[in-house]
Design a protein around this motif. Structure first.
Motif, PDB file in Angstrom:
ATOM      1  N   HIS A 288       0.898  -1.243  -0.057  1.00 34.62           N
ATOM      2  CA  HIS A 288      -0.099  -0.037   0.338  1.00 34.62           C
ATOM      3  C   HIS A 288       1.041   1.086   0.035  1.00 34.62           C
ATOM      4  O   HIS A 288       1.633   1.564   0.908  1.00 34.62           O
ATOM      5  CB  HIS A 288      -0.788  -0.132   1.089  1.00 34.62           C
ATOM      6  N   THR A 289       0.923   2.106  -1.095  1.00 34.42           N
ATOM      7  CA  THR A 289       1.730   3.133  -1.006  1.00 34.42           C
ATOM      8  C   THR A 289       0.817   4.441  -1.219  1.00 34.42           C
ATOM      9  O   THR A 289      -0.167   4.402  -1.785  1.00 34.42           O
ATOM     10  CB  THR A 289       2.427   3.067  -2.373  1.00 34.42           C
ATOM     11  N   LEU A 290       1.083   5.544  -0.448  1.00 37.21           N
ATOM     12  CA  LEU A 290       0.405   6.626  -0.251  1.00 37.21           C
ATOM     13  C   LEU A 290       1.241   7.835  -1.455  1.00 37.21           C
ATOM     14  O   LEU A 290       2.153   7.902  -1.359  1.00 37.21           O
ATOM     15  CB  LEU A 290       0.613   7.112   1.012  1.00 37.21           C
ATOM     16  N   LYS A 291       0.363   8.531  -2.049  1.00 37.21           N
ATOM     17  CA  LYS A 291       0.752   9.643  -2.802  1.00 37.21           C
ATOM     18  C   LYS A 291       0.564  10.828  -1.847  1.00 37.21           C
ATOM     19  O   LYS A 291      -0.526  11.477  -1.761  1.00 37.21           O
ATOM     20  CB  LYS A 291      -0.093   9.807  -4.104  1.00 37.21           C
ATOM     21  N   LEU A 292       1.852  11.098  -1.432  1.00 35.59           N
ATOM     22  CA  LEU A 292       1.900  12.579  -0.493  1.00 35.59           C
ATOM     23  C   LEU A 292       1.690  13.676  -1.387  1.00 35.59           C
ATOM     24  O   LEU A 292       2.675  13.668  -2.261  1.00 35.59           O
ATOM     25  CB  LEU A 292       2.787  12.451   0.338  1.00 35.59           C
ATOM     26  N   GLN A 293       0.916  14.457  -1.247  1.00 30.76           N
ATOM     27  CA  GLN A 293       0.855  15.676  -2.387  1.00 30.76           C
ATOM     28  C   GLN A 293       0.176  17.011  -1.250  1.00 30.76           C
ATOM     29  O   GLN A 293      -0.870  16.717  -0.659  1.00 30.76           O
ATOM     30  CB  GLN A 293      -0.017  15.577  -3.519  1.00 30.76           C
TER      31      GLN A 293
ATOM     32  N   ASP B 188       0.761  22.071  -4.373  1.00 33.12           N
ATOM     33  CA  ASP B 188       1.150  21.294  -5.578  1.00 33.12           C
ATOM     34  C   ASP B 188       0.125  21.721  -6.789  1.00 33.12           C
ATOM     35  O   ASP B 188       0.411  21.311  -7.816  1.00 33.12           O
ATOM     36  CB  ASP B 188       1.481  19.890  -5.488  1.00 33.12           C
ATOM     37  N   ASN B 189      -1.201  21.829  -6.415  1.00 29.77           N
ATOM     38  CA  ASN B 189      -2.209  22.190  -7.446  1.00 29.77           C
ATOM     39  C   ASN B 189      -1.914  23.301  -8.248  1.00 29.77           C
ATOM     40  O   ASN B 189      -2.666  23.470  -9.181  1.00 29.77           O
ATOM     41  CB  ASN B 189      -3.580  22.104  -6.681  1.00 29.77           C
TER      42      ASN B 189
END
Length: 92
Positions: free
Chosen positions: A80-85, A89-90
């Motif tokens: 399970h990998t999280l996409k930290l953003q 960044d938007n």
């Protein structure tokens, strides 16, 4: 009679993690599904494909398969990998 053992994935429609710690033993289909000529539904006479057994851990599922002589394959759980953003960044 073949089966597969896997860990139940998280529901894609909800953010909850209920029942994701269960391991599932599910039998594979022994015959192909056929379309019913009257209704158009697909089905088969294989009732084992409807059986889904849940276990608290992988070892219990493997022990059940070994006890009853079921050839079971264990499918590994993907990491399970999280996409930290960040919100900023938007706007880059």
């Amino acid at each position: 009679m073949a089966a597969r053992i896997y860990q139940r994935p998280q529901n894609a429609m909800q953010s909850g993690k209920a029942r994701t710690d269960e391991w599932v033993l599910e039998f594979e289909q022994s015959e192909a599904r056929q379309a019913d000529p009257l209704m158009g539904w697909s089905g088969s006479a294989d009732t084992q494909a409807q059986v889904i057994l849940t276990f608290p851990d992988k070892d219990a599922a493997k022990a059940y398969a070994a006890k009853y002589g079921i050839a079971a394959r264990v499918h590994a759980t993907p990491p399970h990998t999280l996409k930290l953003q960040a919100y900023a960044d938007n706007f880059r």
